[in-house]
Design an enzyme around this catalytic site. Structure first.
Site, PDB file in Angstrom:
ATOM      1  N   ASP A  27      -7.829  33.906 -10.743  1.00  0.00           N
ATOM      2  CA  ASP A  27      -6.662  33.122 -10.367  1.00  0.00           C
ATOM      3  C   ASP A  27      -6.253  32.345 -11.620  1.00  0.00           C
ATOM      4  O   ASP A  27      -6.981  32.334 -12.614  1.00  0.00           O
ATOM      5  CB  ASP A  27      -7.045  32.174  -9.225  1.00  0.00           C
ATOM      6  CG  ASP A  27      -5.949  31.193  -8.877  1.00  0.00           C
ATOM      7  OD1 ASP A  27      -4.799  31.629  -8.707  1.00  0.00           O
ATOM      8  OD2 ASP A  27      -6.245  29.995  -8.792  1.00  0.00           O
ATOM      9  N   ASP A  29      -3.897  28.815 -11.800  1.00  0.00           N
ATOM     10  CA  ASP A  29      -3.871  27.355 -11.652  1.00  0.00           C
ATOM     11  C   ASP A  29      -5.141  26.848 -10.977  1.00  0.00           C
ATOM     12  O   ASP A  29      -5.496  27.287  -9.878  1.00  0.00           O
ATOM     13  CB  ASP A  29      -2.654  26.934 -10.828  1.00  0.00           C
ATOM     14  CG  ASP A  29      -1.358  27.168 -11.578  1.00  0.00           C
ATOM     15  OD1 ASP A  29      -1.230  26.670 -12.707  1.00  0.00           O
ATOM     16  OD2 ASP A  29      -0.481  27.868 -11.044  1.00  0.00           O
TER      17      ASP A  29
END
Length: 233
Positions: A27, A29
């Protein structure tokens, strides 16, 4: 190629974990990039404009596509697409305070490019902006918001990334921080490492790291010439 483990980490209460995989999915953020300041600022302005519950927006928006959050919270009759585009533009032009998590750059560089993918709820432009602002190279393989029909917690993005890398879900490890992303990775049948101290109930029972400063990665090849990554958390 190997990335030596540090002698001290801030990893909260986790035993040493060894993983043998063919692909590593990230991922963005909260996992590779700390963009908290910008995210809170933009969603704060959105909440203030419409008199919405700011705390609830932050609690539920992390890891999911902006469009889904706008659709959930915007007043009835709002132009969801226009609002999403406006918020996206705000996020793309604000990079102050965006930094990489400790050890992220070295860890990414220790991994062969063809075993790594980014799977993010951000669109491609925003992903490139934030990775650049954090001083990180954008992986050659990236599944962004416009690449999927269903965002996290649906597993579509993670399954698509594994397919692009030619890896079976059981041979993949995902690094995630948000409940929606963790749920997506687990639904995809992939081993999952939680980054940071969040994740909620979705993270229960999973290995956890504070950042990448204590990870060891050793890359080798199988008899068929395919890469194999041995990770020690």
């Amino acid at each position: 190629m190997s990335l030596p483990a540090s002698t001290e980490t801030n990893t909260p209460s986790v035993e040493a974990t060894a993983l043998s995989v063919r692909a590593v999915l990230f991922d963005m953020d909260g996992t590779l990039v700390d963009s908290t300041a910008v995210v809170e600022q933009v969603w704060g302005e959105f909440a203030a404009r419409y008199g919405l519950d700011y705390a609830e927006i932050l609690r539920t928006s992390h890891g999911v596509q902006a469009r889904d959050t706008v659709r959930r919270f915007a007043p009835a009759g709002s132009d969801v697409e226009a609002l999403t585009a406006e918020l996206g533009q705000m996020e793309r032009t604000r990079t102050e305070g965006v930094v990489a998590l400790a050890g992220a750059e070295a860890f990414l560089r220790a991994l062969p490019a063809d075993v790594v993918a980014l799977v993010t709820s951000a669109d491609r432009v925003l992903a490139e902006v934030r990775m650049r602002a954090a001083g990180l190279d954008m992986p050659a393989t990236a599944v962004t918001a416009e690449s999927v029909t269903r965002g996290k917690p649906d597993p579509e993005g993670y399954l698509a990334a594994a397919a692009l890398l030619g890896a079976e879900p059981a041979d993949v490890v995902v690094f995630e921080d948000a409940p929606a992303g963790i749920a997506a990775a687990r639904a995809a049948g992939m081993r999952t490492v939680v980054v940071g101290d969040g994740g909620g109930q979705a993270a229960e029972g999973l290995p956890r790291i504070a950042d990448y400063s204590g990870i060891s990665a050793v890359v080798s090849q199988d008899a068929d010439g395919r890469p194999r990554i041995e990770l020690s958390l």
